[in-house]
Scaffold this motif. Structure first.
Motif, PDB file in Angstrom:
ATOM      1  N   ALA A 127       0.836  -1.208   0.000  1.00 51.29           N
ATOM      2  CA  ALA A 127       0.000   0.000   0.000  1.00 51.29           C
ATOM      3  C   ALA A 127       0.873   1.262   0.000  1.00 51.29           C
ATOM      4  N   ALA A 128       1.957   1.250   0.764  1.00 55.85           N
ATOM      5  CA  ALA A 128       2.862   2.408   0.790  1.00 55.85           C
ATOM      6  C   ALA A 128       3.479   2.633  -0.588  1.00 55.85           C
ATOM      7  N   ARG A 129       3.845   1.571  -1.253  1.00 60.05           N
ATOM      8  CA  ARG A 129       4.410   1.705  -2.604  1.00 60.05           C
ATOM      9  C   ARG A 129       3.393   2.261  -3.594  1.00 60.05           C
ATOM     10  N   ARG A 130       2.138   1.844  -3.460  1.00 58.84           N
ATOM     11  CA  ARG A 130       1.084   2.397  -4.319  1.00 58.84           C
ATOM     12  C   ARG A 130       0.928   3.897  -4.058  1.00 58.84           C
ATOM     13  N   GLN A 131       0.985   4.269  -2.785  1.00 57.11           N
ATOM     14  CA  GLN A 131       0.888   5.693  -2.451  1.00 57.11           C
ATOM     15  C   GLN A 131       2.045   6.472  -3.073  1.00 57.11           C
ATOM     16  N   LEU A 132       3.252   5.953  -2.979  1.00 55.06           N
ATOM     17  CA  LEU A 132       4.429   6.634  -3.541  1.00 55.06           C
ATOM     18  C   LEU A 132       4.317   6.762  -5.062  1.00 55.06           C
ATOM     19  N   ALA A 133       3.859   5.701  -5.710  1.00 52.05           N
ATOM     20  CA  ALA A 133       3.688   5.757  -7.162  1.00 52.05           C
ATOM     21  C   ALA A 133       2.643   6.804  -7.533  1.00 52.05           C
ATOM     22  N   SER A 134       1.572   6.870  -6.776  1.00 54.96           N
ATOM     23  CA  SER A 134       0.522   7.859  -7.026  1.00 54.96           C
ATOM     24  C   SER A 134       1.058   9.276  -6.821  1.00 54.96           C
ATOM     25  N   LEU A 135       1.852   9.479  -5.767  1.00 57.70           N
ATOM     26  CA  LEU A 135       2.448  10.788  -5.519  1.00 57.70           C
ATOM     27  C   LEU A 135       3.332  11.226  -6.681  1.00 57.70           C
ATOM     28  N   LEU A 136       4.169  10.325  -7.164  1.00 58.44           N
ATOM     29  CA  LEU A 136       5.059  10.680  -8.265  1.00 58.44           C
ATOM     30  C   LEU A 136       4.281  11.034  -9.532  1.00 58.44           C
ATOM     31  N   THR A 137       3.245  10.265  -9.809  1.00 57.77           N
ATOM     32  CA  THR A 137       2.415  10.544 -10.987  1.00 57.77           C
ATOM     33  C   THR A 137       1.747  11.905 -10.851  1.00 57.77           C
ATOM     34  N   ASP A 138       1.148  12.144  -9.702  1.00 61.27           N
ATOM     35  CA  ASP A 138       0.445  13.408  -9.495  1.00 61.27           C
ATOM     36  C   ASP A 138       1.413  14.595  -9.465  1.00 61.27           C
ATOM     37  N   LEU A 139       2.601  14.430  -8.890  1.00 61.02           N
ATOM     38  CA  LEU A 139       3.585  15.516  -8.876  1.00 61.02           C
ATOM     39  C   LEU A 139       4.029  15.875 -10.294  1.00 61.02           C
ATOM     40  N   ARG A 140       4.206  14.868 -11.121  1.00 66.66           N
ATOM     41  CA  ARG A 140       4.570  15.142 -12.520  1.00 66.66           C
ATOM     42  C   ARG A 140       3.487  15.981 -13.189  1.00 66.66           C
ATOM     43  N   GLN A 141       2.231  15.642 -12.959  1.00 69.37           N
ATOM     44  CA  GLN A 141       1.125  16.401 -13.537  1.00 69.37           C
ATOM     45  C   GLN A 141       1.082  17.823 -12.989  1.00 69.37           C
ATOM     46  N   VAL A 142       1.314  18.002 -11.705  1.00 69.49           N
ATOM     47  CA  VAL A 142       1.301  19.336 -11.096  1.00 69.49           C
ATOM     48  C   VAL A 142       2.411  20.202 -11.681  1.00 69.49           C
ATOM     49  N   VAL A 143       3.624  19.657 -11.777  1.00 67.92           N
ATOM     50  CA  VAL A 143       4.749  20.425 -12.321  1.00 67.92           C
ATOM     51  C   VAL A 143       4.498  20.778 -13.784  1.00 67.92           C
ATOM     52  N   THR A 144       3.969  19.847 -14.552  1.00 68.57           N
ATOM     53  CA  THR A 144       3.666  20.106 -15.961  1.00 68.57           C
ATOM     54  C   THR A 144       2.611  21.196 -16.101  1.00 68.57           C
ATOM     55  N   ARG A 145       1.535  21.124 -15.303  1.00 67.69           N
ATOM     56  CA  ARG A 145       0.482  22.156 -15.363  1.00 67.69           C
ATOM     57  C   ARG A 145       1.038  23.520 -14.985  1.00 67.69           C
ATOM     58  N   ALA A 146       1.878  23.584 -13.961  1.00 73.34           N
ATOM     59  CA  ALA A 146       2.459  24.864 -13.550  1.00 73.34           C
ATOM     60  C   ALA A 146       3.355  25.425 -14.649  1.00 73.34           C
ATOM     61  N   ALA A 147       4.143  24.566 -15.294  1.00 67.23           N
ATOM     62  CA  ALA A 147       5.018  25.025 -16.379  1.00 67.23           C
ATOM     63  C   ALA A 147       4.196  25.571 -17.536  1.00 67.23           C
ATOM     64  N   LEU A 148       3.123  24.883 -17.892  1.00 69.18           N
ATOM     65  CA  LEU A 148       2.270  25.338 -18.994  1.00 69.18           C
ATOM     66  C   LEU A 148       1.544  26.634 -18.649  1.00 69.18           C
ATOM     67  N   ALA A 149       1.157  26.806 -17.392  1.00 71.21           N
ATOM     68  CA  ALA A 149       0.462  28.024 -16.971  1.00 71.21           C
ATOM     69  C   ALA A 149       1.375  29.245 -17.059  1.00 71.21           C
ATOM     70  N   GLY A 150       2.691  29.041 -17.008  1.00 71.75           N
ATOM     71  CA  GLY A 150       3.640  30.135 -17.084  1.00 71.75           C
ATOM     72  C   GLY A 150       3.952  30.599 -18.490  1.00 71.75           C
ATOM     73  N   ARG A 151       3.495  29.868 -19.480  1.00 72.37           N
ATOM     74  CA  ARG A 151       3.740  30.261 -20.876  1.00 72.37           C
ATOM     75  C   ARG A 151       2.838  31.420 -21.261  1.00 72.37           C
ATOM     76  N   PRO A 152       3.288  32.233 -22.204  1.00 69.81           N
ATOM     77  CA  PRO A 152       2.421  33.334 -22.673  1.00 69.81           C
ATOM     78  C   PRO A 152       1.144  32.788 -23.289  1.00 69.81           C
ATOM     79  N   ARG A 153       0.070  33.522 -23.098  1.00 72.28           N
ATOM     80  CA  ARG A 153      -1.207  33.116 -23.698  1.00 72.28           C
ATOM     81  C   ARG A 153      -1.139  33.328 -25.197  1.00 72.28           C
ATOM     82  N   PRO A 154      -1.753  32.420 -25.958  1.00 72.46           N
ATOM     83  CA  PRO A 154      -1.771  32.617 -27.411  1.00 72.46           C
ATOM     84  C   PRO A 154      -2.578  33.863 -27.764  1.00 72.46           C
ATOM     85  N   ARG A 155      -2.099  34.564 -28.761  1.00 69.31           N
ATOM     86  CA  ARG A 155      -2.807  35.753 -29.246  1.00 69.31           C
ATOM     87  C   ARG A 155      -3.846  35.322 -30.260  1.00 69.31           C
ATOM     88  N   HIS A 156      -5.053  35.827 -30.100  1.00 68.13           N
ATOM     89  CA  HIS A 156      -6.128  35.498 -31.036  1.00 68.13           C
ATOM     90  C   HIS A 156      -6.255  36.591 -32.070  1.00 68.13           C
TER      91      HIS A 156
END
Length: 96
Positions: A65-94
């Motif tokens: 169970a602890a290993r499942r929790q750690l795997a879930s944390l790593l997956t979710d952290l990757r998603q959080v870091v990716t979302r934060a990086a994308l949010a920092g990009r300039p917005r596309p101009r329409h």
């Protein structure tokens, strides 16, 4: 501290300012018995800013169970870091 980088509005103005960085007061998310997260904004002596995040999560008593929790944390952290990086990009101009 580099003289060209004055204190920011969010800097706590403590001893670390002389160690090459400015740091905000930590923001805490505390879930007693489950975990805690601490977020601090940091500006380095080069002017680069970062979010420093520390997370402590209570792990299950059994190894599988602890290993499942750690795997879930790593997956979710990757998603959080990716979302934060994308949010920092300039917005596309329409086109108008």
């Amino acid at each position: 501290m580099n003289q060209h980088l004055p204190h920011t509005d969010w800097c706590t103005r403590d001893h670390r300012c002389n160690l090459g960085e400015h740091r905000s007061a930590p923001l805490l998310v505390d879930l007693p018995g489950h975990g805690r997260a601490v977020l601090t904004r940091v500006r380095t002596d080069t002017g680069r800013e970062h979010a420093e995040i520390r997370v402590r999560v209570a792990l299950a008593a059994t190894e599988p169970a602890a290993r499942r929790q750690l795997a879930s944390l790593l997956t979710d952290l990757r998603q959080v870091v990716t979302r934060a990086a994308l949010a920092g990009r300039p917005r596309p101009r329409h086109a108008a």
